[in-house]
Design a protein around this motif. Structure first.
Motif, PDB file in Angstrom:
ATOM      1  N   ARG A 271       0.932  -1.206  -0.055  1.00 57.05           N
ATOM      2  CA  ARG A 271       0.004   0.088   0.123  1.00 57.05           C
ATOM      3  C   ARG A 271       0.866   1.371  -0.134  1.00 57.05           C
ATOM      4  N   THR A 274       2.404   1.803  -3.383  1.00 60.89           N
ATOM      5  CA  THR A 274       1.638   2.381  -4.458  1.00 60.89           C
ATOM      6  C   THR A 274       1.197   3.849  -4.394  1.00 60.89           C
ATOM      7  N   GLN A 275       1.363   4.261  -3.021  1.00 64.98           N
ATOM      8  CA  GLN A 275       1.217   5.609  -2.487  1.00 64.98           C
ATOM      9  C   GLN A 275       2.510   6.714  -2.712  1.00 64.98           C
ATOM     10  N   ASP A 285       1.650  10.255 -11.657  1.00 63.04           N
ATOM     11  CA  ASP A 285       0.738   9.120 -10.934  1.00 63.04           C
ATOM     12  C   ASP A 285       0.276   7.937 -11.614  1.00 63.04           C
TER      13      ASP A 285
END
Length: 648
Positions: A271, A274-275, A285
């Motif tokens: 997580r 991905t951020q 992005d």
């Protein structure tokens, strides 16, 4: 002659020069340096040779203001100090390894090395390191390699700007100066006199790191990730290098030196990956999302952790078509997101758990599709659970048991609440307000819910029953209703048990056999079915404490002369097959029932005379008149039998 002060050196040097054998070739310049430094110290006789490097440190800024005023500038000071230090080398007065090294370089006549060495020697001296202490990792971690300017460099830039001189790209120039210093430092290993002096480190400095187009250092893939990339179809275009680069640049993941797929795909770690912001990834992005999607596909074949993309075996066994795969994949994804990968069907079917799992509809999924997934996965879970409790039936049964007045008043929200798996007591004023009801309807619903809450809060007066067994059976019946379990047929057991003074926790196999022998055949069948249902309730913690400790199991066949029961050896073979595959008790009972159905049909058509084994019976099932479901179960049992034989 003993040289204790600079005055003694000047006298010795003048005498040697007059004799035609000067101490150094540039004696006039060295004598000027001695006189200038002696004047700054109050006279040449005031400077002891043993304390020269203390009185005149390497940094010009370390001198007092009065001393600085007597020296033209820092460059003249640095040159004069170096010239005087060379005179101390033969006498052993030089204690600084850098000065020793500089003297050896001059003796070798390599002036280009002396000119380029400060790019490395200056940061080393600032860090308190000698030439022998320098290592590759330290050199390439310096600010100069990263293009970070020192205070002196910033000051020089300010002076240039004040003088309106052309701007220089200092971030590149400081790196080039350092790399030039590294190059000439490595050349010292080729000078025999320097190499034998013991002043150098064990090995030359290694090559510098590479940089990407954004000017950031490139981190090579660790061995395991490099193997993943080599095995991937996309190869270098898999995005693994870009993702690993961003992980290293961020410096906040604490990865091992040689990470594997599990280290990256841990839920919280992935997580965070991905951020990562654009300032770390160096790409937009959208591009970063493409990178991480590709990398996940590359890592999945090597992962051992439970991940949403890999269904566990017990869920795969339930899939007969694509219509079942998609709902189960949605369920497994929800389980992974909530760290419930070890949950059993009974754990999942708990009303609060199931409601929480399916409460939020993911973006991009239609409400109708999500409802279809929930319904199909729920039915599959109920079919393989031990208790067989359907949370939707628990909710609808509670709504059904409301009074007629309450049903009519709550009709505007009933279907919505049932689809959301919410009983009347689960509803809140906020939930009701969010349904978009007309003011009159909302007031009607609120008043009805208030009445339902009030009635549920009333303390019911206990039934005056003197028989403890009857009290215990009444309590069990109430607990089953609270769990949403139908109590129809419970009287088939509670009646005989109360007559014998047996509470639910007093039942046993011996009592069951004794009670069944007193019944006619059709009552005996109902009695046996209800005992089987009680056994299934042992898997529900809230009910297990009210029942007997161990399952009673099926009652023996009390009917004499029964002709449709399969031979004992076939039943034993069936149990052996299910035991080999470690099937659940419910699956074992289902296998026995399938065998009995096939045997019954074989007996009806007269085909049982030549059947002596389970394999022969299942082989004959293909030619018998069986329903599709029984035929499919028989085929699955036949496959298990083949695997069982291979295991033997």
């Amino acid at each position: 002659m003993v040289m204790e002060t600079l005055k003694d050196i000047i006298a010795l040097g003048n005498a040697a020069a007059n004799a035609g054998e000067p101490l150094v070739n540039n004696w006039p310049q060295v004598r000027g340096a001695l006189l200038m430094l002696g004047r700054a110290a109050g006279g040449p006789d005031k400077v002891q040779t043993s304390t020269f490097h203390i009185q005149f440190p390497a940094s010009f800024d370390a001198l007092s203001t009065d001393q600085q005023s007597l020296i033209p500038n820092r460059h003249v000071y640095r040159t004069a100090r170096a010239q005087v230090s060379l005179l101390f080398w033969p006498s052993g007065e030089i204690e600084d390894p850098w000065e020793h090294l500089r003297t050896l370089i001059r003796r070798s006549g390599r002036e280009e090395i002396e000119r380029g060495l400060p790019g490395l020697s200056e940061p080393a001296k600032a860090a308190g390191m000698n030439p022998a202490d320098i290592r590759t990792n330290w050199v390439w971690s310096l600010d100069a390699e990263r293009g970070v300017l020192s205070d002196d460099q910033l000051q020089r830039r300010a002076e240039r700007e004040r003088k309106k001189q052309p701007k220089a790209k200092l971030s590149s120039s400081v790196r080039q100066r350092l790399r030039r210093g590294v190059t000439v430092f490595n050349e010292l290993f080729d000078l025999p006199e320097v190499a034998k002096s013991g002043l150098l480190p064990p090995d030359p400095i290694g090559p510098p790191p590479d940089y990407d187009r954004q000017g950031r250092r490139i981190y090579s893939l660790p061995p395991t990730l490099a193997r993943y990339q080599a095995a991937a179809i996309q190869g270098p275009k898999s995005g693994l290098q870009q993702v690993w680069q961003a992980i290293c640049v961020s410096g906040s993941f604490g990865m091992p030196k040689d990470p594997v797929a599990d280290d990256l795909l841990i839920k919280n770690t992935w997580r965070l990956i991905t951020q990562l912001p654009e300032s770390i990834t160096g790409v937009s992005d959208t591009t970063w999302h493409q990178y991480v999607s590709r990398v996940r596909r590359v890592l999945l074949p090597h992962v051992t952790l439970p991940v949403p993309e890999h269904l566990p075996a017990w869920l795969k066994d339930m899939i007969d078509s694509r219509k079942e795969r998609l709902p189960l994949q949605a369920l497994w994804r929800l389980m992974c997101e909530r760290d419930m990968v070890d949950a059993t069907p009974d754990d999942l079917l708990h009303l609060a758990t199931w409601r929480e799992l399916w409460g939020d509809i993911p973006s991009g999924v239609k409400r109708r599709t999500w409802a279809t997934y929930e319904g199909k996965s729920r039915k599959l879970m109920v079919s393989c659970s031990d208790a067989g409790v359907d949370p939707y039936r628990v909710v609808t049964r509670v709504w059904t048991e409301l009074s007629k007045e309450a049903k009519a008043a709550l009709d505007p929200i009933r279907r919505t609440a049932e689809r959301a798996l919410m009983r009347p007591l689960d509803l809140t004023s906020e939930w009701v307000s969010a349904q978009g009801l007309e003011p009159a309807q909302q007031a009607q619903v609120t008043d009805a819910l208030r009445e339902v809450f009030f009635m549920s809060a009333l303390v019911c007066r206990p039934i005056p029953v003197s028989d403890p067994a009857e009290v215990a059976w009444s309590a069990l019946r109430a607990a089953m209703k609270a769990q949403g379990i139908r109590t129809m047929g419970l009287a088939d057991i509670s009646g005989p048990a109360i007559d014998d003074g047996k509470a639910p926790n007093d039942l046993s196999l011996d009592w069951g056999i004794d009670a069944a022998t007193k019944m006619v055949l059709h009552k005996r069948t109902k009695f046996s079915m209800q005992l089987h249902k009680l056994d299934s309730l042992l898997s529900i913690p809230d009910l297990a404490t009210m029942l007997y400790a161990e399952p009673i199991g099926p009652l023996p066949d009390l009917a004499r002369g029964r002709k449709n029961e399969p031979p004992v050896q076939i039943i034993r073979q069936t149990d052996a097959v299910t035991a080999t595959h470690k099937r659940r008790p419910s699956t074992c009972r289902e296998a026995r029932a399938t065998v009995r159905k096939v045997w019954k049909e074989a007996t009806r058509v007269g085909a049982n005379a030549e059947i002596n084994t389970l394999g022969e019976l299942l082989l004959a099932a293909g030619a018998l008149d069986l329903d599709q479901r029984t035929r499919r179960k028989a085929a699955r049992l036949q496959e298990d039998l083949l695997i069982h034989k291979e295991a033997l």
